[in-house]
Design a protein around this motif. Sequence first.
Motif, PDB file in Angstrom:
ATOM      1  N   SER A 351    -107.152 -74.025 -99.951  1.00 31.01           N
ATOM      2  CA  SER A 351    -106.751 -75.411-100.152  1.00 31.01           C
ATOM      3  C   SER A 351    -107.984 -76.266-100.389  1.00 31.01           C
ATOM      4  CB  SER A 351    -105.992 -75.931 -98.924  1.00 31.01           C
ATOM      5  OG  SER A 351    -105.783 -77.319 -99.031  1.00 31.01           O
ATOM      6  N   ARG A 352    -107.976 -76.990-101.479  1.00 30.31           N
ATOM      7  CA  ARG A 352    -109.126 -77.834-101.801  1.00 30.31           C
ATOM      8  C   ARG A 352    -109.234 -79.052-100.893  1.00 30.31           C
ATOM      9  NH1 ARG A 352    -108.792 -78.084-108.444  1.00 30.31           N
ATOM     10  NH2 ARG A 352    -109.099 -75.858-108.828  1.00 30.31           N
ATOM     11  N   ASP A 353    -108.121 -79.465-100.284  1.00 28.95           N
ATOM     12  CA  ASP A 353    -108.165 -80.682 -99.477  1.00 28.95           C
ATOM     13  C   ASP A 353    -108.684 -80.440 -98.071  1.00 28.95           C
ATOM     14  OD1 ASP A 353    -105.934 -79.662 -97.960  1.00 28.95           O
ATOM     15  OD2 ASP A 353    -104.593 -80.394 -99.515  1.00 28.95           O
ATOM     16  N   GLY A 354    -108.791 -79.186 -97.650  1.00 28.81           N
ATOM     17  CA  GLY A 354    -109.336 -78.871 -96.336  1.00 28.81           C
ATOM     18  C   GLY A 354    -108.363 -79.040 -95.189  1.00 28.81           C
ATOM     19  N   ARG A 355    -107.143 -79.476 -95.457  1.00 31.13           N
ATOM     20  CA  ARG A 355    -106.168 -79.669 -94.378  1.00 31.13           C
ATOM     21  C   ARG A 355    -105.525 -78.329 -94.009  1.00 31.13           C
ATOM     22  NH1 ARG A 355    -104.647 -83.957 -97.819  1.00 31.13           N
ATOM     23  NH2 ARG A 355    -102.757 -82.823 -98.433  1.00 31.13           N
ATOM     24  N   PRO A 356    -105.212 -78.130 -92.739  1.00 29.40           N
ATOM     25  CA  PRO A 356    -104.527 -76.895 -92.353  1.00 29.40           C
ATOM     26  C   PRO A 356    -103.066 -76.914 -92.784  1.00 29.40           C
ATOM     27  CG  PRO A 356    -104.729 -78.347 -90.462  1.00 29.40           C
ATOM     28  CD  PRO A 356    -105.501 -78.994 -91.578  1.00 29.40           C
ATOM     29  N   ARG A 357    -102.532 -75.725 -92.964  1.00 32.81           N
ATOM     30  CA  ARG A 357    -101.101 -75.548 -93.230  1.00 32.81           C
ATOM     31  C   ARG A 357    -100.495 -74.787 -92.066  1.00 32.81           C
ATOM     32  NH1 ARG A 357    -103.572 -78.432 -97.097  1.00 32.81           N
ATOM     33  NH2 ARG A 357    -102.341 -78.625 -99.015  1.00 32.81           N
ATOM     34  N   GLY A 358     -99.491 -75.380 -91.449  1.00 29.76           N
ATOM     35  CA  GLY A 358     -98.770 -74.675 -90.404  1.00 29.76           C
ATOM     36  C   GLY A 358     -97.825 -73.651 -90.999  1.00 29.76           C
ATOM     37  N   LEU A 359     -97.473 -72.650 -90.213  1.00 29.75           N
ATOM     38  CA  LEU A 359     -96.572 -71.593 -90.673  1.00 29.75           C
ATOM     39  C   LEU A 359     -95.275 -71.625 -89.869  1.00 29.75           C
ATOM     40  CD1 LEU A 359     -99.669 -70.163 -90.150  1.00 29.75           C
ATOM     41  CD2 LEU A 359     -98.593 -68.459 -91.603  1.00 29.75           C
ATOM     42  N   VAL A 360     -94.157 -71.444 -90.547  1.00 32.06           N
ATOM     43  CA  VAL A 360     -92.880 -71.334 -89.853  1.00 32.06           C
ATOM     44  C   VAL A 360     -92.913 -70.089 -88.971  1.00 32.06           C
ATOM     45  CG1 VAL A 360     -90.387 -71.227 -90.109  1.00 32.06           C
ATOM     46  CG2 VAL A 360     -91.769 -72.363 -91.866  1.00 32.06           C
ATOM     47  N   ASP A 361     -92.491 -70.230 -87.722  1.00 30.56           N
ATOM     48  CA  ASP A 361     -92.539 -69.114 -86.783  1.00 30.56           C
ATOM     49  C   ASP A 361     -91.213 -68.350 -86.811  1.00 30.56           C
ATOM     50  OD1 ASP A 361     -92.908 -67.297 -84.797  1.00 30.56           O
ATOM     51  OD2 ASP A 361     -93.629 -68.739 -83.310  1.00 30.56           O
ATOM     52  N   PHE A 362     -91.121 -67.402 -87.748  1.00 29.45           N
ATOM     53  CA  PHE A 362     -89.885 -66.641 -87.896  1.00 29.45           C
ATOM     54  C   PHE A 362     -89.658 -65.665 -86.750  1.00 29.45           C
ATOM     55  CE2 PHE A 362     -91.084 -67.736 -92.329  1.00 29.45           C
ATOM     56  CZ  PHE A 362     -89.976 -68.527 -92.627  1.00 29.45           C
ATOM     57  N   SER A 363     -90.628 -65.500 -85.850  1.00 30.62           N
ATOM     58  CA  SER A 363     -90.412 -64.649 -84.681  1.00 30.62           C
ATOM     59  C   SER A 363     -89.545 -65.355 -83.641  1.00 30.62           C
ATOM     60  CB  SER A 363     -91.748 -64.236 -84.065  1.00 30.62           C
ATOM     61  OG  SER A 363     -92.370 -65.321 -83.387  1.00 30.62           O
ATOM     62  N   ARG A 364     -89.297 -66.647 -83.821  1.00 33.50           N
ATOM     63  CA  ARG A 364     -88.470 -67.419 -82.889  1.00 33.50           C
ATOM     64  C   ARG A 364     -87.149 -67.759 -83.572  1.00 33.50           C
ATOM     65  NH1 ARG A 364     -91.853 -68.646 -78.736  1.00 33.50           N
ATOM     66  NH2 ARG A 364     -94.069 -68.418 -79.276  1.00 33.50           N
ATOM     67  N   PRO A 365     -86.020 -67.276 -83.058  1.00 33.02           N
ATOM     68  CA  PRO A 365     -84.727 -67.492 -83.715  1.00 33.02           C
ATOM     69  C   PRO A 365     -84.423 -68.958 -83.992  1.00 33.02           C
ATOM     70  CG  PRO A 365     -84.518 -65.870 -81.968  1.00 33.02           C
ATOM     71  CD  PRO A 365     -85.904 -66.443 -81.857  1.00 33.02           C
TER      72      PRO A 365
END
Length: 659
Positions: A351-365
């Motif tokens: 990512s050029r903007d340097g911001r983090p991207r969160g990930l959907v936690d598919f391990s949690r129903p």
Amino acid sequence: MITAEPPAEQGLQLDLPNLPTVGGEGARVVQARLRVTEVAPGISRLRLWAEGESMPPDDGGGLGMLIDHPGLASTTPSPLFEYDERPFAFRFRGLLRSGGERRTVSGFPVAPALTLSERAASVCFQLDPDTDVLGFGEDWGRLVKNGRRLELRNQDGLGSGVGRGYKWIPLLHAGSATIFLHTSTIIQADVGATDPSLLVLEVEEPRLDLFVIGGGDLKHRLARYTELTGRPRVPPIWAFGLWMSRCRYHSRRELEEAAHGMRQHRVPCDVLHIDPDWLQLDKLNCDFRWSEEKYPDPEGMLRDLKAMGYRVSVWELPYVDAASPVYGEMRAAGHLVRRAGGDPAAAEALSRDGRPRGLVDFSRPEASAAWQERHRKLLEMGVAVMKTDFGEGLPEDALMADGRDGRAWRNLYPLWYNRTVFEAIERVTERNGLVWGRSGWAGSQRYPAQWGGDPEASLAGMAASLRGGLSYALSAPGFWSHDIGGFYGQPPSPELYVRWAQFGLLSPLARAHGLSPREPWHFGERALAIFREFTELRYRLLPYLLTVAREAEAAGLPVMRPLVLEFPDDPGSRAIDLQYMLGPDILVCPVFSESADPVAVGVYLPGGASWVDWWTGEELEGGRWLQVSVPLDRLPLYRRSGAEIELGPVVQHTGDLEA
């Protein structure tokens, strides 16, 4: 290493001055348990674990790779399994025999039959000199893997030329045996690279759970494998028409120009795809906030496009930009993947903007259910399918709901991601589901379709795509496709575009896509005419394609097939990976040339059948190579003699057939 005899009985040369320390002080002996059961006739399951630890569970422990099968809990010993205690070795009779017999000068095994440690386990099998090893998922190299060293670790492939993979699959075929490693962990595979006579497979966990399938040819073994991991259902008929796309249609106006252009130029088409520009925040983010500025009145747009015979595909990925208000909502709800300390993990995404991207936690129903619900409005207003992009970026410092880290979950995450979206589409649309997925793992064939990621717009990229598709066909049999014209690099020449289109329009599913326009009129009148002719041929072949699709659902077979799958007794078909079968009866020979003039092409006609030239009707004997001259508007195409291939009419979209 797993052994039943002390060092003195192992043939170790204990008096050599350069011998590593063996036994004595500091040596640790760990008792291990080995269980080998019969899951079904011809299917054995081997499990290895340390004494005092839990046996790998019968049902897979919730990994989601296996489907329900009555034999998973079998306690019946495998009748194929035999072993020797001193020195330790084992065999699956008539299929495989373990390594361990080959020794170094000091007497140590080159690769022990089995090893077990606190972090890993491995198994070694002997390879006969004439044994080909196939499979391992979507690998861009040659179909036969002998001599390769592979790391099965899903990651952004960054194209198809740097040795990375979007969807490795822990399934391989060695001679008359098929081996399925039931694990989500990273796997190291030494396919005769260190020693041509040995196949060594190592998993990053202190246990081993593998299935050995025999008792028939490769088709039979793929069918048995999909009894364990599932089979795809047939997608809707419109999915087999042409998909037109680019990265990107920046506005509704650009999308509608493409829609009208396809109809005006009389090029049949069923699906239009919108890449990230449908979103307000459209860089490595999916928060489902529709951009009314770029795509105003989406309900009206989708209604108008449907009236023209189009379905619409929309892009997503399982990451959310920290700048989006949805990020905060998901963080508060506990729906983002976390690190051990509780803070959100950041996706491994450039990512050029340097911001983090969160990930959907598919391990949690609850997180999966919430992500599914975010799709509802899109699907109810008329979006037909989601392009499930990315999914390979789970970081190693992630902590998943089952207590395992991101490295252990990395390969599994794409399977759960695509399953989540696929099931949401099925639930809302009340028809067979469909996604357009880039990443995957064992079992991904249950959630069609997959495509080959981002190949370079070059002949090398085209060849790598074909080889990746054929390798994937032997690992996750079902529905696969690729980007006609290639994805990145300089725009394809008209000739490359035509040659890739001929290949793509005779693939299981067909989508044109890339960083620059892929509509055929951008490549000149000649390219447009050839593209139209092959698109019309595809639509005429729809009855045949649907018949093959039903075979995929019923028998667990791929639509695109390496020649060796259809002709296992023909030695000439063993290593061919620049031709393929489309179903059982059509032989497709893509042309890898950018010449505008006729080119000489070598074509192999498989033995065991006679072949009819699609264009001339000439009947030819199989089991031989031909040298043919191929003009730009043709590719070598043959049908199996005696095969009945049903053809339909030429239509502008499949809605005309339903009407």
